[in-house]
Design a protein around this motif. Sequence first.
Motif, short mmCIF file in Angstrom:
data_model
loop_
_atom_site.label_atom_id
_atom_site.label_comp_id
_atom_site.label_asym_id
_atom_site.label_seq_id
_atom_site.Cartn_x
_atom_site.Cartn_y
_atom_site.Cartn_z
N ARG A 140 0.83 -1.21 0.00
CA ARG A 140 0.00 0.00 0.00
C ARG A 140 0.87 1.26 0.00
NH1 ARG A 140 -3.18 -2.75 3.97
NH2 ARG A 140 -5.04 -3.61 2.99
N ILE A 141 1.93 1.23 0.76
CA ILE A 141 2.85 2.37 0.80
C ILE A 141 3.50 2.55 -0.57
CG2 ILE A 141 4.99 3.26 1.81
CD1 ILE A 141 4.18 1.79 4.42
N ALA A 142 3.89 1.45 -1.21
CA ALA A 142 4.53 1.51 -2.52
C ALA A 142 3.57 1.99 -3.60
CB ALA A 142 5.10 0.15 -2.89
N LEU A 143 2.27 1.78 -3.42
CA LEU A 143 1.28 2.21 -4.41
C LEU A 143 1.12 3.72 -4.47
CD1 LEU A 143 -1.54 -0.42 -3.83
CD2 LEU A 143 -0.16 -0.15 -5.89
N ASP A 144 1.47 4.41 -3.39
CA ASP A 144 1.34 5.87 -3.37
C ASP A 144 2.20 6.50 -4.46
OD1 ASP A 144 -0.41 5.80 -1.26
OD2 ASP A 144 1.13 6.14 0.28
N GLY A 145 1.59 7.39 -5.22
CA GLY A 145 2.31 8.09 -6.28
C GLY A 145 2.39 7.32 -7.58
N THR A 146 1.70 6.17 -7.68
CA THR A 146 1.68 5.41 -8.93
C THR A 146 0.26 5.39 -9.48
OG1 THR A 146 1.21 3.28 -7.88
CG2 THR A 146 3.53 3.90 -8.07
N ASP A 147 0.12 4.90 -10.69
CA ASP A 147 -1.20 4.78 -11.31
C ASP A 147 -2.03 3.66 -10.70
OD1 ASP A 147 -0.61 6.83 -13.03
OD2 ASP A 147 0.02 5.53 -14.67
N TYR A 148 -1.43 2.80 -9.91
CA TYR A 148 -2.09 1.62 -9.39
C TYR A 148 -2.68 1.82 -7.99
CZ TYR A 148 0.08 -0.61 -13.36
OH TYR A 148 0.45 -0.92 -14.63
N GLY A 149 -3.01 3.04 -7.63
CA GLY A 149 -3.56 3.33 -6.31
C GLY A 149 -4.87 2.61 -6.04
N SER A 150 -5.61 2.25 -7.09
CA SER A 150 -6.89 1.57 -6.91
C SER A 150 -6.73 0.15 -6.34
CB SER A 150 -7.64 1.50 -8.24
OG SER A 150 -6.88 0.77 -9.19
N LEU A 151 -5.52 -0.38 -6.35
CA LEU A 151 -5.29 -1.74 -5.85
C LEU A 151 -5.29 -1.82 -4.33
CD1 LEU A 151 -2.42 -2.96 -8.19
CD2 LEU A 151 -4.83 -3.54 -8.31
N SER A 152 -5.17 -0.71 -3.64
CA SER A 152 -5.02 -0.76 -2.18
C SER A 152 -6.21 -1.41 -1.49
CB SER A 152 -4.78 0.63 -1.62
OG SER A 152 -5.88 1.46 -1.89
N ASP A 153 -7.42 -1.28 -2.06
CA ASP A 153 -8.60 -1.92 -1.46
C ASP A 153 -8.56 -3.44 -1.60
OD1 ASP A 153 -9.51 0.60 -0.88
OD2 ASP A 153 -10.80 0.73 -2.65
N MET A 154 -7.83 -3.94 -2.60
CA MET A 154 -7.76 -5.39 -2.84
C MET A 154 -6.72 -6.08 -1.98
SD MET A 154 -7.95 -5.50 -6.96
CE MET A 154 -8.98 -4.38 -7.86
N LEU A 155 -5.87 -5.32 -1.32
CA LEU A 155 -4.76 -5.89 -0.56
C LEU A 155 -5.19 -6.23 0.86
CD1 LEU A 155 -1.88 -3.55 -1.76
CD2 LEU A 155 -2.48 -5.83 -2.61
N THR A 156 -5.97 -7.30 0.97
CA THR A 156 -6.39 -7.80 2.28
C THR A 156 -6.19 -9.31 2.30
OG1 THR A 156 -8.67 -8.06 1.51
CG2 THR A 156 -8.12 -6.00 2.62
N GLY A 157 -5.70 -9.81 3.39
CA GLY A 157 -5.48 -11.25 3.50
C GLY A 157 -4.20 -11.66 2.80
N PRO A 158 -4.03 -12.98 2.61
CA PRO A 158 -2.80 -13.48 1.98
C PRO A 158 -2.84 -13.28 0.46
CG PRO A 158 -4.24 -15.30 2.53
CD PRO A 158 -4.91 -14.05 3.05
N VAL A 159 -2.33 -12.16 -0.01
CA VAL A 159 -2.34 -11.87 -1.44
C VAL A 159 -0.93 -11.81 -1.99
CG1 VAL A 159 -4.53 -10.61 -1.37
CG2 VAL A 159 -2.39 -9.37 -1.10
N ALA A 160 -0.85 -11.93 -3.30
CA ALA A 160 0.41 -11.80 -4.02
C ALA A 160 0.14 -10.99 -5.27
CB ALA A 160 0.98 -13.17 -4.36
N LEU A 161 1.20 -10.44 -5.85
CA LEU A 161 1.06 -9.58 -7.01
C LEU A 161 1.75 -10.21 -8.21
CD1 LEU A 161 1.99 -6.26 -5.19
CD2 LEU A 161 -0.30 -7.10 -5.69
N ALA A 162 1.01 -10.37 -9.28
CA ALA A 162 1.57 -10.82 -10.54
C ALA A 162 1.68 -9.60 -11.44
CB ALA A 162 0.67 -11.87 -11.19
#
Length: 171
Positions: free
Chosen positions: A59-81
């Motif tokens: 979530r911290i890394a998402l700040d200042g990028t175009d992918y800010g909308s992903l922060s709501d999806m980052l709950t539980g055991p997730v990974a990023l492809a």
Amino acid sequence: MDRTQKTQAVADLNRTFSEVGVVVVTRNLGMTVAQSTDLRNRMRDAGATYKVSKNRLARIALDGTDYGSLSDMLTGPVALATSVDPVAAAKVAVDFAKTTDKFEIVGGAMGATALDLAGVQALATLPSLDELRAKIVGLIVAPATKLATITQAPAAQIARVLSAYAEKEAA
């Protein structure tokens, strides 16, 4: 993780988010090491990466990028492809989700555009960047091939007629 490792992880994720064309958020509920390794190998072969990250750091890394909308999806055991090619990560994730019930696609984003599960699946059906390039080259080459065939056809016909006359006179 100490503070310097966290800072480095955030910087790496932020750099990744600024370079990629698509991010797919996945949930891995009890995948085995073999399944995880298989998924990582498939991602690597397709030119994508698969990384498990702490949600807070992501979530911290998402700040200042175009992918800010992903922060709501980052709950539980997730990974990023992630992948530079907008289709590669989505294709591998959707294909792997079909074979493993412990792997779930949460959503994703293509730049500022947020994608739900259906959006990621639709993205996976599109041809990859390399496939599109091959189709364009094929479309460009096809008229030249046809032109070469057409220009050779009259000469071939004349040669056949002369050959037929030669065979007729020889007989």
